[in-house]
Write a protein that holds these residues in place. Structure first.
Motif, PDB file in Angstrom:
ATOM      1  N   GLY A 160       7.123  -1.041   7.328  1.00 41.79           N
ATOM      2  CA  GLY A 160       8.572  -1.110   7.142  1.00 41.79           C
ATOM      3  C   GLY A 160       8.952  -2.015   5.987  1.00 41.79           C
ATOM      4  N   GLY A 179       0.798  -1.230   0.000  1.00 42.74           N
ATOM      5  CA  GLY A 179       0.000   0.000   0.000  1.00 42.74           C
ATOM      6  C   GLY A 179       0.821   1.265   0.000  1.00 42.74           C
ATOM      7  N   GLY A 180       0.233   2.307   0.587  1.00 48.56           N
ATOM      8  CA  GLY A 180       0.862   3.622   0.602  1.00 48.56           C
ATOM      9  C   GLY A 180       0.174   4.580  -0.353  1.00 48.56           C
ATOM     10  N   PHE A 184      10.778  -4.911   3.746  1.00 48.47           N
ATOM     11  CA  PHE A 184      10.926  -6.349   4.017  1.00 48.47           C
ATOM     12  C   PHE A 184      12.399  -6.737   4.078  1.00 48.47           C
ATOM     13  N   GLY A 185      13.250  -5.931   3.398  1.00 52.90           N
ATOM     14  CA  GLY A 185      14.675  -6.265   3.359  1.00 52.90           C
ATOM     15  C   GLY A 185      15.089  -6.885   2.034  1.00 52.90           C
ATOM     16  N   GLY A 186      14.403  -6.534   0.976  1.00 48.92           N
ATOM     17  CA  GLY A 186      14.792  -7.028  -0.349  1.00 48.92           C
ATOM     18  C   GLY A 186      13.954  -8.207  -0.815  1.00 48.92           C
ATOM     19  N   ARG A 223       7.060   5.599   5.517  1.00 48.12           N
ATOM     20  CA  ARG A 223       7.611   6.953   5.354  1.00 48.12           C
ATOM     21  C   ARG A 223       6.601   8.017   5.813  1.00 48.12           C
ATOM     22  N   ALA A 281       6.907   3.968  -7.305  1.00 49.99           N
ATOM     23  CA  ALA A 281       7.564   3.096  -6.301  1.00 49.99           C
ATOM     24  C   ALA A 281       8.084   1.841  -7.013  1.00 49.99           C
ATOM     25  N   LYS A 332       5.363  14.876 -10.981  1.00 46.44           N
ATOM     26  CA  LYS A 332       5.491  13.529 -11.543  1.00 46.44           C
ATOM     27  C   LYS A 332       4.169  13.136 -12.181  1.00 46.44           C
ATOM     28  N   HIS A 354      10.980   0.181  -6.919  1.00 50.17           N
ATOM     29  CA  HIS A 354      11.767  -0.864  -6.235  1.00 50.17           C
ATOM     30  C   HIS A 354      10.870  -1.928  -5.635  1.00 50.17           C
ATOM     31  N   ILE A 355       9.875  -1.475  -4.869  1.00 50.51           N
ATOM     32  CA  ILE A 355       9.017  -2.464  -4.207  1.00 50.51           C
ATOM     33  C   ILE A 355       8.214  -3.240  -5.254  1.00 50.51           C
ATOM     34  N   SER A 370       0.607  -3.598   3.771  1.00 49.37           N
ATOM     35  CA  SER A 370       1.984  -3.270   4.109  1.00 49.37           C
ATOM     36  C   SER A 370       2.307  -1.840   3.691  1.00 49.37           C
ATOM     37  N   HIS A 414       2.483   3.235  -5.288  1.00 47.73           N
ATOM     38  CA  HIS A 414       2.508   4.401  -6.175  1.00 47.73           C
ATOM     39  C   HIS A 414       3.219   4.053  -7.496  1.00 47.73           C
TER      40      HIS A 414
HETATM   41  P1  NAP Z   1      10.358   2.299  -3.566  1.00 48.28           P
HETATM   42  O1  NAP Z   1      11.516   3.150  -3.961  1.00 48.28           O
HETATM   43  O2  NAP Z   1       9.771   1.406  -4.562  1.00 48.28           O
HETATM   44  O3  NAP Z   1      10.745   1.406  -2.310  1.00 48.28           O
HETATM   45  C1  NAP Z   1      11.928   1.554  -1.569  1.00 48.28           C
HETATM   46  C2  NAP Z   1      11.912   0.493  -0.488  1.00 48.28           C
HETATM   47  O4  NAP Z   1      10.914   0.806   0.497  1.00 48.28           O
HETATM   48  C3  NAP Z   1      11.522  -0.876  -1.001  1.00 48.28           C
HETATM   49  O5  NAP Z   1      12.615  -1.551  -1.583  1.00 48.28           O
HETATM   50  C4  NAP Z   1      10.988  -1.528   0.250  1.00 48.28           C
HETATM   51  O6  NAP Z   1      12.042  -1.891   1.124  1.00 48.28           O
HETATM   52  C5  NAP Z   1      10.273  -0.379   0.929  1.00 48.28           C
HETATM   53  N1  NAP Z   1       8.850  -0.311   0.579  1.00 48.28           N
HETATM   54  C6  NAP Z   1       8.240   0.467  -0.361  1.00 48.28           C
HETATM   55  N2  NAP Z   1       6.918   0.305  -0.340  1.00 48.28           N
HETATM   56  C7  NAP Z   1       6.666  -0.604   0.626  1.00 48.28           C
HETATM   57  C8  NAP Z   1       5.472  -1.166   1.133  1.00 48.28           C
HETATM   58  N3  NAP Z   1       4.270  -0.814   0.648  1.00 48.28           N
HETATM   59  N4  NAP Z   1       5.586  -2.081   2.144  1.00 48.28           N
HETATM   60  C9  NAP Z   1       6.809  -2.413   2.641  1.00 48.28           C
HETATM   61  N5  NAP Z   1       7.958  -1.889   2.210  1.00 48.28           N
HETATM   62  C10 NAP Z   1       7.897  -0.994   1.210  1.00 48.28           C
HETATM   63  O7  NAP Z   1       9.202   3.173  -2.959  1.00 48.28           O
HETATM   64  P2  NAP Z   1       9.151   4.747  -2.620  1.00 48.28           P
HETATM   65  O8  NAP Z   1       9.052   5.492  -3.897  1.00 48.28           O
HETATM   66  O9  NAP Z   1      10.250   5.072  -1.632  1.00 48.28           O
HETATM   67  O10 NAP Z   1       7.732   4.810  -1.902  1.00 48.28           O
HETATM   68  C11 NAP Z   1       7.565   4.270  -0.608  1.00 48.28           C
HETATM   69  C12 NAP Z   1       6.087   4.075  -0.342  1.00 48.28           C
HETATM   70  O11 NAP Z   1       5.418   5.330  -0.442  1.00 48.28           O
HETATM   71  C13 NAP Z   1       5.428   3.119  -1.335  1.00 48.28           C
HETATM   72  O12 NAP Z   1       4.720   2.165  -0.583  1.00 48.28           O
HETATM   73  C14 NAP Z   1       4.506   3.983  -2.178  1.00 48.28           C
HETATM   74  O13 NAP Z   1       3.281   3.342  -2.456  1.00 48.28           O
HETATM   75  C15 NAP Z   1       4.321   5.225  -1.314  1.00 48.28           C
HETATM   76  N6  NAP Z   1       4.284   6.457  -2.124  1.00 48.28           N
HETATM   77  C16 NAP Z   1       5.310   6.742  -2.979  1.00 48.28           C
HETATM   78  C17 NAP Z   1       5.260   7.900  -3.748  1.00 48.28           C
HETATM   79  C18 NAP Z   1       6.353   8.233  -4.746  1.00 48.28           C
HETATM   80  O14 NAP Z   1       6.256   9.304  -5.395  1.00 48.28           O
HETATM   81  N7  NAP Z   1       7.366   7.394  -4.934  1.00 48.28           N
HETATM   82  C19 NAP Z   1       4.172   8.766  -3.605  1.00 48.28           C
HETATM   83  C20 NAP Z   1       3.135   8.450  -2.715  1.00 48.28           C
HETATM   84  C21 NAP Z   1       3.209   7.286  -1.984  1.00 48.28           C
HETATM   85  P3  NAP Z   1      12.655  -3.375   1.148  1.00 48.28           P
HETATM   86  O15 NAP Z   1      13.434  -3.551  -0.113  1.00 48.28           O
HETATM   87  O16 NAP Z   1      13.462  -3.363   2.391  1.00 48.28           O
HETATM   88  O17 NAP Z   1      11.494  -4.334   1.229  1.00 48.28           O
END
Ligand code: NAP
Length: 248
Positions: free
Chosen positions: A52, A9-10, A54-56, A38, A80, A200, A82-83, A34, A77
């Motif tokens: 949090g 989620g998120g 998962f660790g990859g 942030r 996002a 974006k 990586h996840i 999950s 998102h």
């Molecule tokens: P990302 O670069 O794809 O993820 C970085 C790391 O954060 C992942 O490798 C994972 O860690 C952890 N992670 C991300 N989403 C997770 C989830 N839903 N549950 C558990 N672990 C998660 O993601 P990001 O761009 O940093 O975004 C982080 C979260 O914010 C996402 O869930 C996304 O839906 C939300 N979000 C992002 C944006 C954006 O502009 N990127 C905007 C709004 C909301 P591990 O490898 O340790 O598992």
């Protein structure tokens, strides 16, 4: 016995999905959502929550096995990546069905002056040449490419107060969460003499900032999405529910 769904989620769509799936499938479905952790979630949702990384990939695959997850919906998102990539790999190695729920992109309309760029670095290079006062709505994790741009004043919008000072040479941060109105966005851009909106291609939510940019005849630098993960993809919660129905 209940089937176990993990929702990554998120996003607002993830929360909408969890609420709708809980209503539709009731005790047939045990849902865990999950979050990366942030941002503080704004609304409570049914089911369990874990917070949090998962660790990859391998750790995510372990989690899926240990938790008895039967299916995964990646409702993170669109940026996002990586996840989403990790979920695709982990589900492939564990043979757990996975669906991506990804909101549709925004589309320009008559009167819009959108300039698509492939990534944040390209956005920073472009506005260094074309802008003096930019409204940056790309999120707190996306400021690094703009730190070398010293000819532009930035208005930076964040959803929560930043834990560190603004890393940009010139600018100001404002903290505000959606929904935003066209009147509010127009007033904000006018008050700060903004000449360019930078965003974006997130899709979803309010489009007020685009409507305001159109009303003010401002260019919008829009960073295109990274490639989506492979596999089944839907754009609407209703379609995700239909997919779930085939898995239960
Ligand atoms: P990302 O670069 O794809 O993820 C970085 C790391 O954060 C992942 O490798 C994972 O860690 C952890 N992670 C991300 N989403 C997770 C989830 N839903 N549950 C558990 N672990 C998660 O993601 P990001 O761009 O940093 O975004 C982080 C979260 O914010 C996402 O869930 C996304 O839906 C939300 N979000 C992002 C944006 C954006 O502009 N990127 C905007 C709004 C909301 P591990 O490898 O340790 O598992």
């Amino acid at each position: 016995m209940a089937r176990h769904l993990l929702v990554l989620g998120g996003t607002a769509e993830a929360a909408d999905l969890v609420r709708a799936a809980s209503l539709r499938f009731g005790k047939e479905l045990a849902i865990t959502t999950s979050y990366a952790g942030r941002l503080r979630p704004t609304q409570s949702i049914p089911g369990d929550v874990r917070v949090g990384g998962f660790g990859g990939v391998d750790a995510l695959a372990d989690y899926l096995r240990r938790s008895g997850t039967d299916m995964v919906i990646d409702a993170t998102h669109p940026f996002a990546a990586h996840i989403s990539g990790n979920a695709a790999h982990a589900c492939a190695v564990t043979a757990i069905p996975r669906l991506t729920l990804i909101r549709p992109p925004w589309r320009p309309e008559a009167g819009d002056r959108w300039i698509g760029v492939p990534d944040l670095d390209a956005a920073a290079s472009l506005i260094a040449q074309t802008s003096e006062r930019a409204f940056l709505t790309t999120g707190p994790g996306s400021l690094a490419p703009f730190t070398t741009v010293d000819t532009v004043w930035f208005l930076v919008r964040q959803f929560e107060p930043a834990s560190a000072p603004l890393p940009l040479k010139n600018g100001q941060t404002i903290v505000a969460r959606p929904p935003f109105t066209i009147e509010g966005e127009t007033d904000l851009m006018r008050r700060h003499a903004i000449d360019t909106l930078v965003t974006k291609q997130s899709g979803g939510g309010t489009q007020a900032k685009f409507l305001a940019a159109r009303a003010l005849d401002l260019p919008v630098v829009i960073v295109e999405r990274p490639p989506p993960p492979p596999g089944n993809r839907v754009e609407a919660v209703s379609e995700a529910l239909e997919w779930l129905a085939t898995q239960i």
